[in-house]
Design a protein around this motif. Structure first.
Motif, PDB file in Angstrom:
ATOM      1  N   ALA A  35     -16.556   2.579  16.204  1.00 36.49           N
ATOM      2  CA  ALA A  35     -16.738   1.327  15.465  1.00 36.49           C
ATOM      3  C   ALA A  35     -17.571   1.563  14.208  1.00 36.49           C
ATOM      4  O   ALA A  35     -17.282   0.996  13.141  1.00 36.49           O
ATOM      5  CB  ALA A  35     -17.401   0.284  16.357  1.00 36.49           C
ATOM      6  N   TRP A  36     -18.593   2.404  14.321  1.00 41.39           N
ATOM      7  CA  TRP A  36     -19.410   2.736  13.148  1.00 41.39           C
ATOM      8  C   TRP A  36     -18.664   3.688  12.208  1.00 41.39           C
ATOM      9  O   TRP A  36     -18.661   3.492  10.991  1.00 41.39           O
ATOM     10  CB  TRP A  36     -20.712   3.402  13.608  1.00 41.39           C
ATOM     11  CG  TRP A  36     -21.475   4.014  12.476  1.00 41.39           C
ATOM     12  CD1 TRP A  36     -22.257   3.361  11.560  1.00 41.39           C
ATOM     13  CD2 TRP A  36     -21.503   5.399  12.116  1.00 41.39           C
ATOM     14  NE1 TRP A  36     -22.784   4.264  10.656  1.00 41.39           N
ATOM     15  CE2 TRP A  36     -22.339   5.522  10.979  1.00 41.39           C
ATOM     16  CE3 TRP A  36     -20.918   6.540  12.645  1.00 41.39           C
ATOM     17  CZ2 TRP A  36     -22.589   6.746  10.369  1.00 41.39           C
ATOM     18  CZ3 TRP A  36     -21.167   7.768  12.044  1.00 41.39           C
ATOM     19  CH2 TRP A  36     -21.989   7.858  10.911  1.00 41.39           C
ATOM     20  N   ALA A  95     -27.225   3.879  19.610  1.00 41.69           N
ATOM     21  CA  ALA A  95     -26.335   3.409  18.544  1.00 41.69           C
ATOM     22  C   ALA A  95     -27.096   2.927  17.320  1.00 41.69           C
ATOM     23  O   ALA A  95     -26.606   3.023  16.188  1.00 41.69           O
ATOM     24  CB  ALA A  95     -25.430   2.291  19.072  1.00 41.69           C
ATOM     25  N   GLY A  96     -28.301   2.438  17.525  1.00 39.50           N
ATOM     26  CA  GLY A  96     -29.064   1.886  16.408  1.00 39.50           C
ATOM     27  C   GLY A  96     -29.383   2.885  15.313  1.00 39.50           C
ATOM     28  O   GLY A  96     -29.610   2.500  14.156  1.00 39.50           O
ATOM     29  N   LEU A 143     -23.434  -1.468   7.028  1.00 40.63           N
ATOM     30  CA  LEU A 143     -22.293  -1.312   7.939  1.00 40.63           C
ATOM     31  C   LEU A 143     -22.469  -2.093   9.234  1.00 40.63           C
ATOM     32  O   LEU A 143     -21.529  -2.236  10.012  1.00 40.63           O
ATOM     33  CB  LEU A 143     -22.093   0.173   8.270  1.00 40.63           C
ATOM     34  CG  LEU A 143     -21.852   1.109   7.082  1.00 40.63           C
ATOM     35  CD1 LEU A 143     -21.803   2.556   7.553  1.00 40.63           C
ATOM     36  CD2 LEU A 143     -20.577   0.743   6.347  1.00 40.63           C
ATOM     37  N   LYS A 144     -23.667  -2.610   9.447  1.00 41.61           N
ATOM     38  CA  LYS A 144     -23.970  -3.273  10.721  1.00 41.61           C
ATOM     39  C   LYS A 144     -23.119  -4.516  10.968  1.00 41.61           C
ATOM     40  O   LYS A 144     -22.635  -4.715  12.101  1.00 41.61           O
ATOM     41  CB  LYS A 144     -25.454  -3.632  10.767  1.00 41.61           C
ATOM     42  CG  LYS A 144     -25.948  -4.202  12.094  1.00 41.61           C
ATOM     43  CD  LYS A 144     -25.954  -3.164  13.194  1.00 41.61           C
ATOM     44  CE  LYS A 144     -26.867  -3.536  14.359  1.00 41.61           C
ATOM     45  NZ  LYS A 144     -26.680  -4.854  14.917  1.00 41.61           N
ATOM     46  N   ASP A 189     -20.958  -4.924  14.265  1.00 43.92           N
ATOM     47  CA  ASP A 189     -21.246  -6.028  15.195  1.00 43.92           C
ATOM     48  C   ASP A 189     -19.976  -6.796  15.547  1.00 43.92           C
ATOM     49  O   ASP A 189     -19.753  -7.143  16.722  1.00 43.92           O
ATOM     50  CB  ASP A 189     -22.262  -6.988  14.585  1.00 43.92           C
ATOM     51  CG  ASP A 189     -23.692  -6.505  14.722  1.00 43.92           C
ATOM     52  OD1 ASP A 189     -23.951  -5.631  15.575  1.00 43.92           O
ATOM     53  OD2 ASP A 189     -24.557  -7.001  13.971  1.00 43.92           O
ATOM     54  N   ARG A 190     -19.166  -7.093  14.543  1.00 42.18           N
ATOM     55  CA  ARG A 190     -17.958  -7.879  14.804  1.00 42.18           C
ATOM     56  C   ARG A 190     -17.046  -7.165  15.803  1.00 42.18           C
ATOM     57  O   ARG A 190     -16.571  -7.769  16.766  1.00 42.18           O
ATOM     58  CB  ARG A 190     -17.197  -8.140  13.499  1.00 42.18           C
ATOM     59  CG  ARG A 190     -17.816  -9.198  12.615  1.00 42.18           C
ATOM     60  CD  ARG A 190     -16.861  -9.628  11.513  1.00 42.18           C
ATOM     61  NE  ARG A 190     -16.535  -8.524  10.604  1.00 42.18           N
ATOM     62  CZ  ARG A 190     -17.252  -8.217   9.539  1.00 42.18           C
ATOM     63  NH1 ARG A 190     -18.347  -8.906   9.250  1.00 42.18           N
ATOM     64  NH2 ARG A 190     -16.881  -7.220   8.749  1.00 42.18           N
TER      65      ARG A 190
END
Length: 250
Positions: free
Chosen positions: A104-105, A168-169, A193-194, A198-199
Motif C-alpha cells: 500500500a505504501w 509501518a509508521g 503518502l499517508k 490510509d484509504r
C-alpha cells in the motif's frame, strides 16, 4: 543534493532487495503451489526493481560500485531499508500482512515518483508501479479473504496486524535527506503518502473485519542504518558466496 539523491535511491533499492529475499525464503514452502509461484514472482519483481535502483545509486555515487557491489559488499549498518521488510516471515498470515502494508505504501510512492523531476527515477517508477499494482491487488485480496474467513484465519491475521502495525509508521517519518529530496522535486515527503495509504489500508481492514491497532508507537531507525538483529542473518545468507569467494562470477 547528491547525498539526498543517493540516500533516497539506497533506501528504495534496499527495501525491494531485502523484502525480495524474505519472500524468496518461502520458495518450496508455501501452503499451496499457486501461492508458492505467486510469492516467487513477487520476489523476482522486487529483485528486478532493486537492481534498477541500486545501479542508479552506484552511478550517482560515482565510485564505480555496481548493484552487485551494493547488495553483496555492504555491512548491515550501511543498509537503509525499513525495519518492516527485514521482519521474519512468521506464519503465512504474517508474511501476507507485511506484504500488504508495504504494498500500500510502495504503490503510493511509485505512483508519485512517476512525475519525479529526475527522469531516471520517473522511468524506473513507471515500470515498477505496474508490477506493484498487481502486488497490492493480490495482497489486499488475500488479507480480506483470510481476515473475513475462518475463526482461525481471522485470529492469525489480527495477530499479524497487531505485530506489524508499529513498524509501518516508519514509512512516513521524514529526516533531513527526505526533506532535501522533496524540495528538489526528486521524491515526495514521506508524510504526504499517508492519506493514500490510509484509504487503502483502512478500507481493506474494514472489509477483512480486522481491528486497527490502537498503538501509536513507531519503530524507527532502519532508514538511518539502525536495524534489528534479523538483517544480519539475512545478509549472512544472502552475501555468503561473495564474501567467501570475493569476485566470484558464474
Amino acid at each position: 543534493m547528491p547525498d539526498a539523491l543517493l540516500t533516497f535511491l539506497l533506501r528504495t533499492g534496499d527495501n525491494a532487495l531485502i523484502l525480495s529475499h524474505r519472500l524468496s525464503e518461502w520458495c518450496g514452502h508455501a501452503p499451496a503451489l499457486e501461492e508458492d509461484i505467486a510469492l516467487a514472482n513477487t520476489a523476482l519483481d522486487l529483485l528486478g526493481q532493486a537492481q534498477l535502483w541500486l545501479e542508479l545509486a552506484g552511478a550517482v555515487e560515482g565510485k564505480g560500485r555496481t548493484a552487485d557491489n551494493l547488495a553483496y559488499l555492504r555491512d548491515a549498518s550501511s543498509f537503509r531499508n525499513l525495519k518492516m521488510v527485514e521482519r521474519p516471515n512468521g506464519d503465512y498470515g504474517q508474511t501476507l500482512m507485511r506484504q500488504f502494508l508495504f504494498d500500500a505504501w510502495h504503490h503510493a510512492l511509485l505512483a508519485d515518483l512517476t512525475t519525479s523531476a529526475d527522469t531516471r527515477i520517473a522511468g524506473i517508477a513507471a515500470k515498477a508501479v505496474k508490477e506493484v499494482s498487481y502486488h497490492l491487488g493480490r495482497s489486499s485480496d488475500l488479507v480480506v479473504r483470510l481476515g473475513d474467513g475462518s475463526e482461525e484465519s481471522h485470529r492469525r491475521m489480527q495477530a499479524a496486524l497487531d505485530e506489524l502495525w508499529s513498524y509501518a509508521g516508519e514509512c512516513f517519518v521524514a529526516d533531513d535527506r527526505d526533506k532535501a529530496a522533496a524540495e528538489a522535486g526528486i521524491a515526495p515527503l514521506p508524510e504526504s503518502l499517508k492519506p493514500a495509504w490510509d484509504r487503502v489500508v483502512l478500507d481493506t481492514l474494514k472489509a477483512a473485519t480486522l481491528a486497527v491497532p490502537s498503538t501509536r508507537f513507531v519503530h524507527k531507525g532502519g532508514k538511518q542504518g539502525i536495524h534489528t538483529e534479523h538483517l544480519g542473518y539475512i545478509l549472512a545468507e544472502m552475501q555468503f558466496l561473495q564474501r567467501a569467494y570475493p569476485g566470484a562470477t558464474w
